[in-house]
Design a protein around this motif. Sequence first.
Motif, PDB file in Angstrom:
ATOM      1  N   THR A 188       0.856  -1.191   0.000  1.00  0.00           N
ATOM      2  CA  THR A 188       0.000   0.000   0.000  1.00  0.00           C
ATOM      3  C   THR A 188       0.886   1.234   0.000  1.00  0.00           C
ATOM      4  N   ARG A 189       0.542   2.170  -0.833  1.00  0.00           N
ATOM      5  CA  ARG A 189       1.291   3.419  -0.899  1.00  0.00           C
ATOM      6  C   ARG A 189       0.942   4.281   0.320  1.00  0.00           C
ATOM      7  N   THR A 190       1.952   4.732   1.058  1.00  0.00           N
ATOM      8  CA  THR A 190       1.723   5.681   2.158  1.00  0.00           C
ATOM      9  C   THR A 190       2.671   6.851   1.940  1.00  0.00           C
ATOM     10  N   GLY A 191       2.161   7.914   1.368  1.00  0.00           N
ATOM     11  CA  GLY A 191       3.015   9.063   1.071  1.00  0.00           C
ATOM     12  C   GLY A 191       4.113   8.663   0.115  1.00  0.00           C
ATOM     13  N   GLU A 192       5.363   8.909   0.510  1.00  0.00           N
ATOM     14  CA  GLU A 192       6.499   8.592  -0.350  1.00  0.00           C
ATOM     15  C   GLU A 192       6.965   7.148  -0.154  1.00  0.00           C
ATOM     16  N   CYS A 193       6.319   6.449   0.798  1.00  0.00           N
ATOM     17  CA  CYS A 193       6.785   5.106   1.131  1.00  0.00           C
ATOM     18  C   CYS A 193       5.710   4.068   0.854  1.00  0.00           C
ATOM     19  N   HIS A 194       6.001   2.834   1.284  1.00  0.00           N
ATOM     20  CA  HIS A 194       5.059   1.740   1.170  1.00  0.00           C
ATOM     21  C   HIS A 194       4.839   1.135   2.540  1.00  0.00           C
ATOM     22  N   ARG A 195       3.657   0.588   2.711  1.00  0.00           N
ATOM     23  CA  ARG A 195       3.402  -0.292   3.838  1.00  0.00           C
ATOM     24  C   ARG A 195       3.275  -1.682   3.243  1.00  0.00           C
ATOM     25  N   ILE A 196       3.976  -2.626   3.833  1.00  0.00           N
ATOM     26  CA  ILE A 196       3.942  -3.995   3.325  1.00  0.00           C
ATOM     27  C   ILE A 196       3.327  -4.904   4.375  1.00  0.00           C
ATOM     28  N   ASP A 197       2.201  -5.516   4.017  1.00  0.00           N
ATOM     29  CA  ASP A 197       1.548  -6.507   4.879  1.00  0.00           C
ATOM     30  C   ASP A 197       1.790  -7.857   4.247  1.00  0.00           C
ATOM     31  N   GLY A 198       2.346  -8.784   5.027  1.00  0.00           N
ATOM     32  CA  GLY A 198       2.662 -10.086   4.449  1.00  0.00           C
ATOM     33  C   GLY A 198       2.113 -11.233   5.263  1.00  0.00           C
ATOM     34  N   TRP A 199       2.058 -12.367   4.617  1.00  0.00           N
ATOM     35  CA  TRP A 199       1.529 -13.576   5.241  1.00  0.00           C
ATOM     36  C   TRP A 199       2.302 -14.766   4.706  1.00  0.00           C
ATOM     37  N   LEU A 200       2.939 -15.487   5.621  1.00  0.00           N
ATOM     38  CA  LEU A 200       3.709 -16.676   5.244  1.00  0.00           C
ATOM     39  C   LEU A 200       2.862 -17.926   5.453  1.00  0.00           C
ATOM     40  N   VAL A 201       2.852 -18.794   4.468  1.00  0.00           N
ATOM     41  CA  VAL A 201       2.152 -20.076   4.571  1.00  0.00           C
ATOM     42  C   VAL A 201       3.115 -21.184   4.154  1.00  0.00           C
ATOM     43  N   PRO A 202       3.410 -22.202   4.972  1.00  0.00           N
ATOM     44  CA  PRO A 202       2.917 -22.365   6.336  1.00  0.00           C
ATOM     45  C   PRO A 202       3.491 -21.304   7.269  1.00  0.00           C
ATOM     46  N   ALA A 203       2.721 -21.017   8.344  1.00  0.00           N
ATOM     47  CA  ALA A 203       3.115 -19.961   9.276  1.00  0.00           C
ATOM     48  C   ALA A 203       4.391 -20.338  10.011  1.00  0.00           C
ATOM     49  N   GLY A 204       5.129 -19.339  10.408  1.00  0.00           N
ATOM     50  CA  GLY A 204       6.338 -19.581  11.187  1.00  0.00           C
ATOM     51  C   GLY A 204       6.934 -18.248  11.579  1.00  0.00           C
ATOM     52  N   GLU A 205       7.583 -18.219  12.714  1.00  0.00           N
ATOM     53  CA  GLU A 205       8.168 -16.956  13.189  1.00  0.00           C
ATOM     54  C   GLU A 205       9.526 -16.763  12.518  1.00  0.00           C
ATOM     55  N   HIS A 206       9.475 -16.476  11.231  1.00  0.00           N
ATOM     56  CA  HIS A 206      10.698 -16.327  10.456  1.00  0.00           C
ATOM     57  C   HIS A 206      11.079 -14.855  10.328  1.00  0.00           C
ATOM     58  N   GLY A 207      12.362 -14.641  10.130  1.00  0.00           N
ATOM     59  CA  GLY A 207      12.839 -13.280   9.906  1.00  0.00           C
ATOM     60  C   GLY A 207      12.469 -12.811   8.501  1.00  0.00           C
ATOM     61  N   VAL A 208      12.048 -11.554   8.394  1.00  0.00           N
ATOM     62  CA  VAL A 208      11.680 -10.997   7.093  1.00  0.00           C
ATOM     63  C   VAL A 208      12.485  -9.719   6.887  1.00  0.00           C
ATOM     64  N   GLU A 209      13.141  -9.628   5.756  1.00  0.00           N
ATOM     65  CA  GLU A 209      13.895  -8.407   5.435  1.00  0.00           C
ATOM     66  C   GLU A 209      13.439  -7.886   4.087  1.00  0.00           C
ATOM     67  N   VAL A 210      13.302  -6.589   4.012  1.00  0.00           N
ATOM     68  CA  VAL A 210      12.990  -5.968   2.730  1.00  0.00           C
ATOM     69  C   VAL A 210      14.166  -5.072   2.370  1.00  0.00           C
ATOM     70  N   ARG A 211      14.847  -5.423   1.281  1.00  0.00           N
ATOM     71  CA  ARG A 211      15.997  -4.637   0.815  1.00  0.00           C
ATOM     72  C   ARG A 211      15.530  -3.710  -0.295  1.00  0.00           C
ATOM     73  N   VAL A 212      15.861  -2.454  -0.168  1.00  0.00           N
ATOM     74  CA  VAL A 212      15.543  -1.490  -1.225  1.00  0.00           C
ATOM     75  C   VAL A 212      16.852  -0.813  -1.618  1.00  0.00           C
ATOM     76  N   ALA A 213      17.134  -0.784  -2.901  1.00  0.00           N
ATOM     77  CA  ALA A 213      18.401  -0.221  -3.380  1.00  0.00           C
ATOM     78  C   ALA A 213      18.606   1.192  -2.837  1.00  0.00           C
ATOM     79  N   ASP A 214      19.815   1.458  -2.388  1.00  0.00           N
ATOM     80  CA  ASP A 214      20.216   2.763  -1.871  1.00  0.00           C
ATOM     81  C   ASP A 214      19.491   3.172  -0.595  1.00  0.00           C
ATOM     82  N   HIS A 215      18.910   2.198   0.103  1.00  0.00           N
ATOM     83  CA  HIS A 215      18.257   2.504   1.368  1.00  0.00           C
ATOM     84  C   HIS A 215      18.645   1.456   2.401  1.00  0.00           C
ATOM     85  N   GLU A 216      18.391   1.787   3.657  1.00  0.00           N
ATOM     86  CA  GLU A 216      18.594   0.813   4.722  1.00  0.00           C
ATOM     87  C   GLU A 216      17.606  -0.337   4.549  1.00  0.00           C
ATOM     88  N   THR A 217      18.007  -1.520   4.966  1.00  0.00           N
ATOM     89  CA  THR A 217      17.111  -2.677   4.915  1.00  0.00           C
ATOM     90  C   THR A 217      16.106  -2.602   6.068  1.00  0.00           C
TER      91      THR A 217
END
Lengths: 201, 153
Positions: B82-111
């Motif tokens: 979802t677009r929020t101003g200049e950024c995005h909000r990311i809602d995700g769902w892993l199947v099967p569920a698990g408490e896994h680490g999630v990283e979003v890398r964007v070029a030229d930005h902090e992860t």
Amino acid sequence: MTELHTVGTNPPWEGLAGSERYAACMIAARDGDKRALDVLIAELTPLVWHVARGTGLDHGTAEDVVQSVWLALLRHLERLSEPRALAGWLITTTRREANRVRQRMAAQTELLPEYAEQLPSGDPLPETLMLRGERDDKLWAAFRKLPERCQMLLRLTVLAGRAEYREVAAALGMPHGSIGPTRGRCLKSLRGLYEDGDGAR
Amino acid sequence: MDPAEQQYWLDQVAYLVDELDPVPAGLVERAQFAVAIEDIDAEVELEAALWLDQRSLVGVRGGGPGTITFFVGDLTVMVNVTRTGECHRIDGWLVPAGEHGVEVRVADHETSSTTADEGGRFVLTEVPRGTTQILIRMNGGRPRTVVTPTVVL
């Protein structure tokens, strides 16, 4: 996009060409030089792209496969025993990855039937091609009607004829400058399909 | 076919390769970004995921919001952007569920990173726009890292 590494010496692949250059890059990449991997990706992505497209993948999927192949190289940096055979490895890996993608897409579409409903039924994929006119359309349409084996062979023949991909010719056992009977037949089919034109089969 | 005619048709194929079906603009850079992953552990298996249903992705690839799904092996990840101003909000769902680490890398930005809850849900807000790759670091059982191809979000 990548970090700038300032190293006092010239990169070890500088001044080298073809398989020598790629082998030097592979060795440097193993030692953790990120520029080396960037050089390989910049110079060999055309090969990976045309192999992926040659298997008949659509534009978007081929883009993803290109990235998967480079990730596979990252995983196999240590294990690729013969860095000079990189072109051959890339061709094999791209073909394998393309096949896997097709199988996984088919399986996933079965698992999630709601996605299948969204797919256009049997229509050709919208291609984001640089078609500039009727002649281009005709040439492209004729090419796409060739058997996949011919499409791949002809794309690779063109690349293998260029200095920077000389090792592709070696990987495929193509003597330099030779067309060979199979390629001759593929070219003949292309001519036939082009001359039939206008969607005629 | 005589050699001259063979050469003519070979030239047509060369034209097709170079002009009609060239490497897409930016693909080299996206691939370079995709492999520039930090913290790759040789002991952890790295798996490349696939975006599901390329055709519905056209909008997302073009920079608009939407839902995208990717998968590898038994893991499916649904992501709503979802677009929020200049950024995005990311809602995700892993199947099967698990408490896994999630990283979003964007070029030229902090992860941006987070951990999925036990139901497999995760939310990242204020994710910058640009060339984006998602990594799922899976704990428990066989440790593996799933990475997606990069897309321009």
